[in-house]
Write a protein that holds these residues in place. Structure first.
Motif, PDB file in Angstrom:
ATOM      1  N   PHE A 180       0.825  -1.205   0.000  1.00 53.29           N
ATOM      2  CA  PHE A 180       0.000   0.000   0.000  1.00 53.29           C
ATOM      3  C   PHE A 180       0.868   1.268   0.000  1.00 53.29           C
ATOM      4  O   PHE A 180       0.393   2.334  -0.415  1.00 53.29           O
ATOM      5  CB  PHE A 180      -0.957  -0.013   1.198  1.00 53.29           C
ATOM      6  N   HIS A 221      -9.344  -2.547   0.766  1.00 53.07           N
ATOM      7  CA  HIS A 221      -8.153  -2.146   1.524  1.00 53.07           C
ATOM      8  C   HIS A 221      -8.533  -2.214   2.999  1.00 53.07           C
ATOM      9  O   HIS A 221      -9.102  -1.266   3.545  1.00 53.07           O
ATOM     10  CB  HIS A 221      -7.722  -0.719   1.155  1.00 53.07           C
ATOM     11  N   LYS A 269      -8.479  -2.055   6.965  1.00 60.35           N
ATOM     12  CA  LYS A 269      -7.830  -1.152   7.901  1.00 60.35           C
ATOM     13  C   LYS A 269      -7.855  -1.757   9.292  1.00 60.35           C
ATOM     14  O   LYS A 269      -8.890  -2.301   9.707  1.00 60.35           O
ATOM     15  CB  LYS A 269      -8.566   0.200   7.948  1.00 60.35           C
ATOM     16  N   THR A 277      -3.031  -0.271   6.721  1.00 56.77           N
ATOM     17  CA  THR A 277      -3.828  -0.790   5.605  1.00 56.77           C
ATOM     18  C   THR A 277      -3.233  -2.094   5.086  1.00 56.77           C
ATOM     19  O   THR A 277      -2.010  -2.212   4.959  1.00 56.77           O
ATOM     20  CB  THR A 277      -3.860   0.238   4.458  1.00 56.77           C
ATOM     21  N   MET A 306      -3.906  -4.656   1.688  1.00 54.27           N
ATOM     22  CA  MET A 306      -4.625  -4.644   0.408  1.00 54.27           C
ATOM     23  C   MET A 306      -5.296  -5.987   0.114  1.00 54.27           C
ATOM     24  O   MET A 306      -5.296  -6.461  -1.029  1.00 54.27           O
ATOM     25  CB  MET A 306      -3.660  -4.285  -0.718  1.00 54.27           C
ATOM     26  N   GLU A 336      -8.268  -6.283  -2.665  1.00 55.87           N
ATOM     27  CA  GLU A 336      -7.803  -5.978  -4.016  1.00 55.87           C
ATOM     28  C   GLU A 336      -6.793  -7.023  -4.501  1.00 55.87           C
ATOM     29  O   GLU A 336      -6.794  -7.398  -5.677  1.00 55.87           O
ATOM     30  CB  GLU A 336      -7.181  -4.571  -4.069  1.00 55.87           C
TER      31      GLU A 336
END
Lengths: 310, 310
Positions: free
Chosen positions: A218, B154, B156, B170, B172, B175
């Motif tokens: 990220f 994403h 968190k 974060t 990913m 994605e």
């Protein structure tokens, strides 16, 4: 016992992968007499006409020497290739690989398909490769103890002891790079693919130092978003992140006493050697014809080189 | 001091993300009077006509109450949204977020765009979010110290202490899953997307235990290739690998004494709670209307709720 050397053709060495085809006509002393290369990787061969491709690429050599054997390694021996050759287990050496060869015939020529390798770890988790095992054999003819690094779509880190492949680990570095660059938000802030030395170095160091790859990735978005990384450095940074993470994961399992040697695509070998320097690893460049060297080593075991010194 | 409650409309709360639009008409006592939701995420709004979308979705509420304010959070305040609101820094609470609000007007209605958050770590590496900070505020109205997990494209992991967001990371995960499943060899051996409990569990445990993600991912190819994983389990295994790796990376930095709460999409919250159970983490389900709750908390600070108890 020595035999007289001869320059007559002894066999055709074929390194046939997913995206490329390379063949060499090998003389009976083990030397390369002629070479061809093309983009006819197994995924590009229409209708599975592998015989037609081989005849087109190596037909002159084959028709000039009736019965000339052809030794083939790589994805051509996979489920999506010409014939599926069962994986041979680790530990592996030229003798055990030769024992796993699958034989067919084409126009009177013996076709010898080299098996890929499977390594099953203590948790019953398998890893596999096809083609790299021959490059490793070629690399280790003069280096019987080494950690051989083969960068690529699926990078391999292969441990060799006393000339035998004892284990290996795959890292999906190249394929991850393509998927992330082309199909995620990480590609959207990148401008161009040109190598950017500072971006690459920053990526290698962060990827090597950050255990959680899906978090580290990220930063390829947040750094350009906040002006900390130039758009033209993003692609190299992403590449560096993935290669740094590969080094971190691989070195956690490698035996530090072994010399590390990188073989394969010259541009990737350079990139990996740059990354190694950044993290303090001595990574040597291996032979540039490792696949042919490995197939010649196998040919010796198979008695295909009557003119070569043992 | 208490004021008399009123059921008259006080403001419109809008949670406007990349792929979805949700709005609620909030009464002056902080209650939800009406709700709308649609697929008009900012990427789906043609020609950037955000005003037209808002008028279409919330026009009845707006025309019924002249001057009714609209409080908006999420990617609508990003570079690709209606207006770009600068990120507010950590630590953050309702007061500091309210101070970062960017104001515009539409048809006589104040539009209040909530800022996203930026967290810059000790190595000057930034992380960002937009929209989740409001969900976290909503979650922590009754839980001022917590690690809040927001699974998604994403994901968190947000640390909250005494009602303030002190940091976040974060991953990913979502994605990566889509890119790997759709654009790499890992998707090719998968049959279907149906949840497969055993495949998911095996993936979570392996992803959690394997430090090198780009190596662990390759097992999503080798296990089905060698008959160790059924084709219909591959997609869930891959999902589990990525979620397990996320837990491993996040928990390495989380404060174990804090309660862990997951909020967001109900299916993902369930999946993450299943993963947590597998690795021995107690992960609670947070409120289902966390975004509205968070916008109401901000509205209190902004004095938009004359009828609500302080």
């Amino acid at each position: 016992m020595t035999r007289s050397a001869s320059s007559g053709p002894a066999f055709v060495a074929v390194d046939w992968g997913t995206s490329s085809f390379r063949a060499a006509l090998i003389g009976s002393d083990g030397s390369v007499l002629s070479e061809v290369a093309g983009p006819d990787g197994i995924l590009k061969v229409e209708g599975g006409d592998f015989a037609g491709t081989l005849r087109r690429q190596a037909g002159a050599w084959l028709s000039a020497t009736p019965g000339l054997p052809v030794l083939l390694s790589g994805m051509i021996g996979s489920r999506n290739g010409w014939v599926e050759v069962p994986y041979a287990p680790t530990p592996a050496d030229p003798i055990s690989l030769a024992a796993g060869i699958l034989r067919q015939t084409l126009d009177g020529h013996p076709l010898l398909f080299v098996p890929g390798l499977i390594h099953v770890d203590a948790h019953d988790v398998p890893d596999v490769m096809r083609g790299e095992e021959v490059q490793v054999l070629g690399t280790c003819r003069s280096l019987p103890d080494a950690e051989v690094v083969l960068p690529g779509t699926h990078s391999k880190w292969v441990t060799v002891r006393a000339g035998r492949i004892t284990g290996f680990r795959t890292f999906m570095t190249g394929e991850l790079y393509a998927a992330l660059k082309g199909h995620t938000i990480l590609g959207r802030l990148a401008e161009g693919d040109a190598h950017h030395a500072d971006g690459f170095a920053a990526g290698v160091l962060r990827g090597y130092a950050t255990p959680a790859l899906s978090h580290a990735l990220f930063t390829a978005r947040t750094l350009p978003l906040t002006g900390r990384l130039a758009p033209e450095a993003v692609a190299s940074y992403l590449s560096g992140l993935l290669i740094g993470a590969e080094f971190s994961g691989a070195l956690a399992h490698a035996e530090p006493a072994l010399p590390h040697v990188a073989v394969g695509d010259a541009r990737l070998v350079d990139l990996y050697r740059t990354a190694a320097t950044l993290i303090g690893l001595d990574l040597h460049a291996g032979p540039t014809h490792a696949a042919v060297d490995g197939l010649v080593a196998l040919a010796r075991v198979l008695d295909l080189l009557p003119g070569a010194a043992a």
